[in-house]
Design a protein around this motif. Structure first.
Motif, mmCIF file in Angstrom:
data_model
loop_
_atom_site.group_PDB
_atom_site.id
_atom_site.type_symbol
_atom_site.label_atom_id
_atom_site.label_comp_id
_atom_site.label_asym_id
_atom_site.label_seq_id
_atom_site.Cartn_x
_atom_site.Cartn_y
_atom_site.Cartn_z
ATOM 1 N N ALA A 107 -32.349 61.279 -52.092
ATOM 2 C CA ALA A 107 -32.388 62.402 -53.033
ATOM 3 C C ALA A 107 -33.430 62.177 -54.116
ATOM 4 O O ALA A 107 -34.192 63.098 -54.463
ATOM 5 C CB ALA A 107 -31.005 62.594 -53.657
ATOM 6 N N ILE A 108 -33.494 60.971 -54.672
ATOM 7 C CA ILE A 108 -34.460 60.677 -55.739
ATOM 8 C C ILE A 108 -35.887 60.790 -55.217
ATOM 9 O O ILE A 108 -36.773 61.337 -55.893
ATOM 10 C CB ILE A 108 -34.194 59.274 -56.316
ATOM 11 C CG1 ILE A 108 -32.851 59.259 -57.048
ATOM 12 C CG2 ILE A 108 -35.317 58.861 -57.269
ATOM 13 C CD1 ILE A 108 -32.348 57.875 -57.381
ATOM 14 N N THR A 109 -36.120 60.310 -54.010
ATOM 15 C CA THR A 109 -37.441 60.431 -53.404
ATOM 16 C C THR A 109 -37.856 61.899 -53.296
ATOM 17 O O THR A 109 -39.000 62.262 -53.583
ATOM 18 C CB THR A 109 -37.457 59.766 -52.015
ATOM 19 O OG1 THR A 109 -37.116 58.377 -52.151
ATOM 20 C CG2 THR A 109 -38.828 59.882 -51.369
ATOM 21 N N GLY A 110 -36.910 62.733 -52.913
ATOM 22 C CA GLY A 110 -37.197 64.158 -52.822
ATOM 23 C C GLY A 110 -37.472 64.790 -54.176
ATOM 24 O O GLY A 110 -38.349 65.655 -54.292
ATOM 25 N N LEU A 111 -36.756 64.350 -55.209
ATOM 26 C CA LEU A 111 -36.962 64.908 -56.548
ATOM 27 C C LEU A 111 -38.346 64.572 -57.092
ATOM 28 O O LEU A 111 -38.934 65.355 -57.843
ATOM 29 C CB LEU A 111 -35.895 64.372 -57.509
ATOM 30 C CG LEU A 111 -34.449 64.795 -57.228
ATOM 31 C CD1 LEU A 111 -33.495 64.105 -58.188
ATOM 32 C CD2 LEU A 111 -34.296 66.311 -57.327
ATOM 33 N N LEU A 132 -26.038 65.765 -59.391
ATOM 34 C CA LEU A 132 -25.471 66.195 -58.108
ATOM 35 C C LEU A 132 -25.902 65.290 -56.966
ATOM 36 O O LEU A 132 -25.198 65.184 -55.959
ATOM 37 C CB LEU A 132 -25.847 67.649 -57.832
ATOM 38 C CG LEU A 132 -24.853 68.703 -58.330
ATOM 39 C CD1 LEU A 132 -23.475 68.502 -57.702
ATOM 40 C CD2 LEU A 132 -24.723 68.693 -59.841
ATOM 41 N N ALA A 133 -27.048 64.619 -57.117
ATOM 42 C CA ALA A 133 -27.432 63.625 -56.107
ATOM 43 C C ALA A 133 -26.379 62.533 -56.026
ATOM 44 O O ALA A 133 -26.132 61.963 -54.960
ATOM 45 C CB ALA A 133 -28.793 63.023 -56.444
ATOM 46 N N LEU A 134 -25.746 62.238 -57.173
ATOM 47 C CA LEU A 134 -24.654 61.271 -57.196
ATOM 48 C C LEU A 134 -23.320 61.926 -56.875
ATOM 49 O O LEU A 134 -22.613 61.510 -55.950
ATOM 50 C CB LEU A 134 -24.580 60.600 -58.574
ATOM 51 C CG LEU A 134 -23.361 59.702 -58.830
ATOM 52 C CD1 LEU A 134 -23.345 58.524 -57.863
ATOM 53 C CD2 LEU A 134 -23.343 59.225 -60.277
ATOM 54 N N ARG A 347 -30.836 52.700 -61.978
ATOM 55 C CA ARG A 347 -31.641 51.609 -61.396
ATOM 56 C C ARG A 347 -32.419 52.106 -60.190
ATOM 57 O O ARG A 347 -33.613 51.800 -60.025
ATOM 58 C CB ARG A 347 -30.741 50.433 -61.006
ATOM 59 C CG ARG A 347 -30.222 49.627 -62.177
ATOM 60 C CD ARG A 347 -29.740 48.260 -61.739
ATOM 61 N NE ARG A 347 -28.623 48.321 -60.816
ATOM 62 C CZ ARG A 347 -27.346 48.336 -61.168
ATOM 63 N NH1 ARG A 347 -27.013 48.313 -62.453
ATOM 64 N NH2 ARG A 347 -26.393 48.362 -60.264
ATOM 65 N N LEU A 348 -31.762 52.883 -59.332
ATOM 66 C CA LEU A 348 -32.454 53.407 -58.150
ATOM 67 C C LEU A 348 -33.525 54.415 -58.544
ATOM 68 O O LEU A 348 -34.595 54.476 -57.923
ATOM 69 C CB LEU A 348 -31.447 54.047 -57.197
ATOM 70 C CG LEU A 348 -30.430 53.092 -56.557
ATOM 71 C CD1 LEU A 348 -29.440 53.864 -55.706
ATOM 72 C CD2 LEU A 348 -31.139 52.025 -55.720
ATOM 73 N N PHE A 349 -33.244 55.215 -59.595
ATOM 74 C CA PHE A 349 -34.253 56.182 -60.046
ATOM 75 C C PHE A 349 -35.513 55.466 -60.512
ATOM 76 O O PHE A 349 -36.626 55.798 -60.077
ATOM 77 C CB PHE A 349 -33.703 57.058 -61.167
ATOM 78 C CG PHE A 349 -34.775 57.874 -61.844
ATOM 79 C CD1 PHE A 349 -35.290 59.008 -61.232
ATOM 80 C CD2 PHE A 349 -35.307 57.476 -63.070
ATOM 81 C CE1 PHE A 349 -36.307 59.746 -61.838
ATOM 82 C CE2 PHE A 349 -36.313 58.213 -63.679
ATOM 83 C CZ PHE A 349 -36.814 59.346 -63.063
ATOM 84 N N PHE A 350 -35.359 54.487 -61.401
ATOM 85 C CA PHE A 350 -36.545 53.816 -61.933
ATOM 86 C C PHE A 350 -37.228 52.965 -60.870
ATOM 87 O O PHE A 350 -38.463 52.894 -60.831
ATOM 88 C CB PHE A 350 -36.185 52.986 -63.169
ATOM 89 C CG PHE A 350 -35.956 53.815 -64.393
ATOM 90 C CD1 PHE A 350 -37.023 54.462 -65.015
ATOM 91 C CD2 PHE A 350 -34.682 53.991 -64.917
ATOM 92 C CE1 PHE A 350 -36.829 55.255 -66.141
ATOM 93 C CE2 PHE A 350 -34.478 54.777 -66.042
ATOM 94 C CZ PHE A 350 -35.551 55.407 -66.648
ATOM 95 N N ALA A 351 -36.466 52.345 -59.990
ATOM 96 C CA ALA A 351 -37.083 51.575 -58.910
ATOM 97 C C ALA A 351 -37.918 52.485 -58.014
ATOM 98 O O ALA A 351 -39.042 52.138 -57.624
ATOM 99 C CB ALA A 351 -36.005 50.869 -58.094
#
Length: 390
Positions: A107-111, A132-134, A347-351
């Motif tokens: 989801a984060i990759t898509g955002l 909502l991704a979470l 953490r996953l967002f910033f990574a």
């Protein structure tokens, strides 16, 4: 202008200077609207910790009728809602947090994908998809419903912002948003009780999860969604803006060993959900000021997290900062039940952000949310430099 009840102050980004002035000159004072304002870390920490003296059942938001009063687990004290919080923590601990990583990363990759063509894009709009991704996969929510639920979650916390109101009047917006969220989640809870799935709602109403009654399960669903909607977008957008503004993006992006401490600093820095309100149950003394029983007390978490008595050089973003005992998730007995999942998501967002872009820059003047509670941006146009090989 130092009126902490004025959403225009926050919209202009002036709350930090105002908090500093109040901490130094009048850390505990009675606002003309009838509540006591508390700005120093030690006092804020006590208000959040000392439940016998400060209760949350009468509402947590100054100036507006609070639909969470006595109901939301994150907003009240150790009574019925606290039992709901304990049950929610039990259910959330029944599955390892790492099991949510693949869907979150996807989801984060898509955002972030709109920035890969080296064109500017609205990061604030992108990160509004994080809650909502979470919560979507966690609660088993149909993807088609995510935009609707995201809008309700924003309306619940930013009633002073015309862009997030439901109807024409600000005061009724949070109540209507809570009512619509309850109306959405109640049929979902009942359906999962009849036909269980693999999601958290099914666990809530199962024997293994303590078989929550429908009202408690609905409150748990609301609590998770609203908590994620307060924390994730604001922590992400405020931090990226600061990194881009100061030219310090690369200094953190090139240090993967600082991901965990950097996320804690992002939470301190942004302080999403800038205040909570409690009511005194007995006379108390804060910073030498006597506050009578029965009085509303607003604890400014964002101010506490910038208190130089606790955080050296508090207005500097330092991903190496340790110790970092911020109050972004409150404190016991009010600590956010989903804080571990919020930390994982950030953490996953910033990574993913650091793996996607070697650097970022602000491409237009940002627009902040008009709210005394939320601290992020309505619009944050950035341009990114994609990393080679992506």
């Amino acid at each position: 202008m130092r009126d902490l009840a004025d959403p225009g102050l926050f919209e202009a980004g002036g709350q930090y200077e105002a908090w500093r002035w109040w901490r130094e000159h009048d850390p505990v004072h009675r606002h003309e609207r009838g509540f006591w304002s508390v700005t120093r870390y030690a006092d804020v920490d006590r208000v959040l910790r000392d439940h016998p003296s400060f209760a949350g059942e009468r509402g947590t938001s100054p100036g507006h009728a609070d639909p969470a009063a006595g109901r939301e687990p994150a907003a009240t004290g150790p009574t019925g809602p606290d039992r709901a919080r304990a049950a929610l923590r039990k259910v959330m601990g029944m599955r390892p947090a790492g099991s949510y990583e693949p869907s979150l990363i996807a989801a984060i990759t898509g955002l972030l994908a709109p920035g890969l063509d080296e064109q500017s894009f609205d990061l604030a709009a992108a990160v509004r998809g994080l809650p909502l991704a979470l919560a979507g996969p966690l609660l088993g929510l149909p993807r088609a419903d995510w935009p609707y639920l995201s809008g309700l979650a924003m309306a619940a916390g930013a009633e002073d912002d015309p862009g997030h109101r439901i109807g024409d009047a600000a005061p009724g917006t949070p109540r209507r948003a809570h009512r619509e969220l309850s109306a959405y989640f109640l049929p979902l809870v009942r359906e999962r009780a009849r036909t269980p799935g693999e999601d958290l709602v099914s666990l809530m109403v199962s024997d293994a999860g303590g078989r929550m009654d429908p009202e408690t399960a609905v409150a748990g669903c609301r609590d998770l969604l609203l908590g994620a909607s307060v924390t994730l977008p604001d922590a992400a957008s405020s931090t990226v803006y600061e990194l881009a503004r100061t030219g310090s993006y690369r200094a953190w992006a090139d240090r993967p060993d600082l991901l965990r401490t950097g996320v804690e600093e992002a939470l301190r820095w942004a302080s999403p959900g800038s205040h909570f309100m409690r009511h005194t149950t007995r006379p108390v003394r804060l910073s030498g000021v006597d506050v009578p029983a029965g009085e509303p007390v607003v604890a400014w978490i964002g101010s506490a997290n910038r208190d130089a008595a606790v955080f050296p050089d508090p207005d500097a973003f330092d991903p190496e900062r340790t110790p970092n005992r911020h109050l972004a998730f409150g404190d016991e007995p009010y600590h956010c039940a989903g804080s571990h999942l919020a930390r994982l998501t950030l953490r996953l967002f910033f990574a993913t952000l650091f793996a996607t872009f070697a650097d970022v820059a602000v491409a237009a003047e940002p627009v902040r949310v008009r709210s005394t509670f939320l601290t992020g941006f309505k619009e944050l146009i950035i341009s990114g430099t994609p990393r080679r090989g992506r």
